[in-house]
Motif scaffolding. Structure first.
Motif, short mmCIF file in Angstrom:
data_model
loop_
_atom_site.label_atom_id
_atom_site.label_comp_id
_atom_site.label_asym_id
_atom_site.label_seq_id
_atom_site.Cartn_x
_atom_site.Cartn_y
_atom_site.Cartn_z
N PRO A 154 0.83 -1.21 0.00
CA PRO A 154 0.00 0.00 0.00
C PRO A 154 0.86 1.26 0.00
CG PRO A 154 -0.69 -1.53 1.75
CD PRO A 154 0.59 -2.05 1.18
N ALA A 155 0.36 2.28 -0.69
CA ALA A 155 0.99 3.60 -0.60
C ALA A 155 0.79 4.09 0.84
CB ALA A 155 0.34 4.55 -1.61
N PRO A 156 1.71 4.92 1.36
CA PRO A 156 1.61 5.37 2.75
C PRO A 156 0.24 5.93 3.10
CG PRO A 156 3.69 6.07 1.79
CD PRO A 156 2.90 5.43 0.68
N GLU A 157 -0.40 6.63 2.17
CA GLU A 157 -1.69 7.26 2.49
C GLU A 157 -2.83 6.25 2.57
OE1 GLU A 157 0.13 7.78 -0.19
OE2 GLU A 157 -1.08 8.04 -2.00
N HIS A 158 -2.58 5.00 2.22
CA HIS A 158 -3.64 3.97 2.34
C HIS A 158 -3.34 2.96 3.43
CE1 HIS A 158 -4.38 5.31 -1.92
NE2 HIS A 158 -5.43 5.67 -1.24
N LEU A 159 -2.36 3.28 4.25
CA LEU A 159 -1.99 2.38 5.34
C LEU A 159 -2.86 2.72 6.55
CD1 LEU A 159 0.25 0.35 4.87
CD2 LEU A 159 1.79 1.84 6.15
N GLN B 285 -15.52 -3.91 9.95
CA GLN B 285 -14.88 -4.11 8.66
C GLN B 285 -14.51 -2.79 8.00
OE1 GLN B 285 -17.27 -6.48 6.04
NE2 GLN B 285 -19.12 -5.30 6.37
N GLY B 286 -14.12 -1.78 8.80
CA GLY B 286 -13.78 -0.50 8.23
C GLY B 286 -12.39 -0.04 8.62
N ARG B 287 -12.01 1.09 8.05
CA ARG B 287 -10.71 1.66 8.32
C ARG B 287 -10.85 2.95 9.11
NH1 ARG B 287 -7.09 1.16 2.79
NH2 ARG B 287 -7.51 -1.05 2.42
N GLY B 288 -9.83 3.23 9.93
CA GLY B 288 -9.78 4.48 10.66
C GLY B 288 -8.73 5.40 10.06
N ASP B 289 -8.01 6.10 10.92
CA ASP B 289 -7.00 7.05 10.47
C ASP B 289 -5.84 6.34 9.77
OD1 ASP B 289 -8.53 8.95 11.71
OD2 ASP B 289 -7.41 8.81 13.61
N VAL B 290 -5.05 7.14 9.06
CA VAL B 290 -3.86 6.59 8.42
C VAL B 290 -2.75 6.47 9.47
CG1 VAL B 290 -2.07 7.08 6.72
CG2 VAL B 290 -4.48 7.52 6.17
N LEU B 291 -2.06 5.33 9.43
CA LEU B 291 -0.96 5.14 10.37
C LEU B 291 0.16 6.13 10.07
CD1 LEU B 291 -0.60 1.24 10.60
CD2 LEU B 291 -1.97 2.79 12.02
N GLN B 292 0.87 6.51 11.11
CA GLN B 292 1.91 7.54 10.97
C GLN B 292 3.24 7.04 11.53
OE1 GLN B 292 1.25 10.26 9.40
NE2 GLN B 292 -1.00 10.25 9.39
N HIS C 12 -18.40 1.67 1.33
CA HIS C 12 -18.06 0.69 2.37
C HIS C 12 -17.19 -0.45 1.87
CE1 HIS C 12 -21.72 2.66 3.94
NE2 HIS C 12 -21.07 2.56 5.08
N ALA C 13 -16.98 -0.52 0.56
CA ALA C 13 -16.12 -1.58 0.02
C ALA C 13 -14.67 -1.31 0.42
CB ALA C 13 -16.26 -1.63 -1.50
N GLN C 14 -13.88 -2.37 0.46
CA GLN C 14 -12.46 -2.18 0.77
C GLN C 14 -11.80 -1.38 -0.33
OE1 GLN C 14 -10.32 -5.71 1.94
NE2 GLN C 14 -8.34 -4.66 1.98
N TYR C 15 -10.97 -0.40 0.06
CA TYR C 15 -10.32 0.48 -0.91
C TYR C 15 -9.70 -0.29 -2.08
CZ TYR C 15 -6.62 3.27 -3.00
OH TYR C 15 -5.80 3.88 -3.91
#
Lengths: 301, 301, 301, 301
Positions: C135-140, C149-156, C227-230
């Motif tokens: 994954p590109a950093p902005e999709h991590l 089954q969702g995503r939160g903030d981007v890891l840093q 709601h689908a996975q990126y």
């Protein structure tokens, strides 16, 4: 009466022959098993077998979602969630097998639902019975003047009588000639696969029809709908009553989200928001055609 | 052991909870119900539900063929006739639901059989267990030198050890890092739907799989075949043993006509006739390629 | 770059080899033909073939409805009507074939759409390439704390780096060992069907995928949804752009009625009527659970 | 003649309107496009669109098998290999769309093939034409005395005339009454969805039918077979002639392995081996029923 005395006795015997099973069992369906529920003048539906219950649906969902589904406190809530979000695969875990007796023109609509298993009585192989669907006077409807595939008022008096006479007489004559073509003891007789050509679409046929609950709901949504032809709708309604006893929670969710629900377009959602904000809307403002606006207004009336 | 003590207790309880039913019931399947049949090192199959028996097949056939089928003296003969003539719809009247635990690379082959209902454990939603398929030494086969999708001799000595070490160590490391990425109490952790990417294809997953008998036979013909990959074949063989107890007449016909049978081309039929008349044949005379002739000879050897 | 120079040259040649046809032809699709549209870091979609256009949909509808459809003044209106009323069969008259390169974990979601034709690269038969999705950093993204089954903030920072290191290093090591197990000139090597077990779910695979427009729309509704996975959504979005050029009227109707539309329950319709009449509603008055009410409010916000 | 002058002119115009395409194009199919091929007395098939060619099959196979397939020297050999080993998915990559006019009793058999897309003329929506299938005298066959679903000798003389009179007169009368029930200018008329009940199964209907090559071959194997009813077989044979021009290598393999081939049971294979070794066999020695032995002998005669 749709069943002969012989058939009725066989059904009674089947109902009394019971076994012990560790499978999921639904009392309401056990009571339906084998019994013919009359539909139209000579038709019926009968439950021959079933697999699964409401718990089979949530069990399948819980395999997919694992521990995550524990947050949904109960089965009913989970089933409503699955229905609302179009998670259709858990509903496929239930299966039902029906024996249906129905006029050929109804069978032709029914068979368009492809995801099901069917074994139909073969008029190539065997001789059809002399049974025809003749509408009751109150269902002898005129063509709708506004809807190409709808019905208008009920025909009255002389016209109604004339129509009934045509349907009855032509059915009798077609069957007489069918029999005559099949031959007698002295004659060879036309092949059954050819003689059947003479029979009109209101003759009764029968089949075993097996389908999973997801596809059954799809069938019921289209065929229990007010726009469906009356003669197939009564079958769908009889099946609805059975499904209600089989998987009550799933049926309640289906009734709320599908049968009684509505589909809005993006334009419809946008128009609603403006209406809730107090704006007076019309087809033009909503960017809808007249037909779309008419349906939209009807929904909210 | 594929099941925890807790799971084993739950299964025992399910087996003991029985009901009275008027549905078709098969004693052999009642005994299989819920019990996990071990497959590979951590996998299993379990029968969760079933619908129908041998009689459901002939009953469906008799609806189609009516009185015509009375000439076939018994159910077994009718089932053999149906199988021989590819009358597949009566077999669709039986349905079975399995709970399967299997490695992901096996699941990827399995899912290519589209006419079935599936609910799989979601690694997007939940966390997978630390369970990997590691082949037993006797199944650590070399690539076949003649068949692109086949196996040759079993690897020995140092090479075998090296391969086992790779598979074990990489599985452990991949899972350690999967856990590490999912985060700890102090850290947010990577989304589960991303962390699962790190897991290799030998990790175990599980699903509910529901299928009708016709499509199950199709699956078994391809996957219980000697050319199928060993790791899916053992699942197919375990299912064969269950089906034998469920619908013995249908399974016997399947074994004779599909598993043990053979498909001849028109050229093959022509060649056979000449051979039976005493002629000595070869690829050229038969109009076959070398590959076809090799397969044809192997069949009759 | 997803394609080698050799592949790019082959595509250019295919695009230049043209024929004369009397079939329905769409200029926008001719421009897409064969060209790889990049998706993710190494993936792509390519249109390999297509059948039908917007007119094929209305033509099929007009066969069904005969002269009755003349009242609908134009094709666009008829297509909107079909979409609104779930008349799905005319959309099945269009077909598209795509070549897709995608990570295995995306392929596993994709294949759950059963009504399609697929030929996938076989790692049993051939050796997979060394290409992994990182994954590109902005999709991590971190796991969502509210949605299983969702995503939160981007890891840093350090955590992001740690995750990227795990994904990269484990991919490289898994592939190195895959190659090592496959053997060298001196060694026999493990069977390909076994060696592939070591490869993680972010490795790329590829397939030909052929589907009709109705089922494609169903796929797009679920997979182009927020709601689908990126990682599957970007494929769905790339396909949406192609479909827009292929069947513009059908795509516009799909966008309005499916992608942008909403499904109301019977309770939702009833609540709306009361709100339009000026009543202040809440979950309790509407007879909805909190979850349902939250979704209902979000729709109208 | 199955087509009006107006329709014939429209077809000629369609054939002349050509486009440039980079899609796979087959000259033989371009010549078939839109042209009505007469079948029975008023029916036809017409190719409306197609996708793919022989190369689309091998291309899909090569995606699956990668470099491994290079060993198969040519496309024809690869296609034969795929057909022989039941690798069906590559054949699904080709698709064809037909416009078919056919009697209702033929349509009822045809529709049992579920994996296809269909849009049929709706007699609920529109009025059917006065066109009925009346068998030519040489197809007026008697019921077979040995086969429940077969035909015997052709009827002769008075009996033949009597049958033809029934079929013709009843068709005419049924249609007259259908029209009469539909009403005149002065009368409302019965709803079309009810009036159609009066029409016999030899009336013509029409539909668009779209199917992939694998499922088409399955249809053709059953319906172009000598045991299929003559009235559907002639449609299957007309389609065979089209497929031969579309995908000549695939059709040749289908002809050799399916149409002209044979399925042997395990018992049949065992019996063959003994016969080739010089042994004199019979039903008992082979462990076959009389019916099985009869079919087995017929195959080798």
């Amino acid at each position: 009466m749709p069943l002969s005395l012989e058939e009725a006795a066989a059904i009674a015997a089947q109902k009394e022959t019971t076994h012990t099973t560790a499978r999921a069992t639904v009392q309401g369906m056990e009571e339906h098993l084998y019994t013919a529920i009359p539909v139209l003048d000579h038709g019926f539906i009968r439950v021959i077998d079933y697999m699964g219950d409401d718990s089979a649906i949530t069990q399948a969902a819980r395999v997919s979602y694992g521990k995550g589904t524990k947050s949904v406190s109960n089965d009913e809530g989970l089933i409503r969630y699955l229905m609302r979000h179009w998670h259709s695969t858990p509903f496929e875990m239930c299966e039902v097998k029906l024996h249906v007796k129905l006029p050929v023109f109804v069978a032709r609509q029914w068979i368009r639902h492809r995801t099901a298993n069917v074994n139909e009585y073969s008029a190539r192989y065997s001789i059809l019975d002399r049974e025809f669907y003749i509408p009751a006077p109150e269902h002898l409807a005129a063509q709708s003047s506004t809807n190409n595939q709808g019905r208008g008022d009920v025909l009255q008096g002389e016209e109604a009588q004339r129509v009934l006479d045509y349907l009855r007489d032509d059915s009798i004559r077609a069957y007489d000639h069918y029999e005559a073509m099949l031959g007698t003891e002295d004659q060879q007789g036309l092949a059954r696969e050819l003689a059947r050509m003479n029979l009109p679409a209101n003759i009764y046929t029968q089949w075993y029809w097996k389908v999973d609950l997801h596809n059954l709901f799809h069938f019921l949504r289209l065929r229990a709908d007010a726009h469906a032809q009356y003669e197939i709708r009564v079958y769908a309604e009889a099946i609805c009553d059975v499904v209600k006893d089989w998987v009550p929670a799933a049926y309640a969710a289906f009734e709320d989200y599908r049968l009684g629900g509505a589909q809005l377009s993006a334009k419809g959602v946008a128009a609603l928001k403006r209406m809730l904000a107090g704006e007076q809307m019309d087809a033009e403002k909503a960017g809808m055609t007249k037909g779309e606006w008419r349906e939209f207004e009807a929904l909210l009336a």
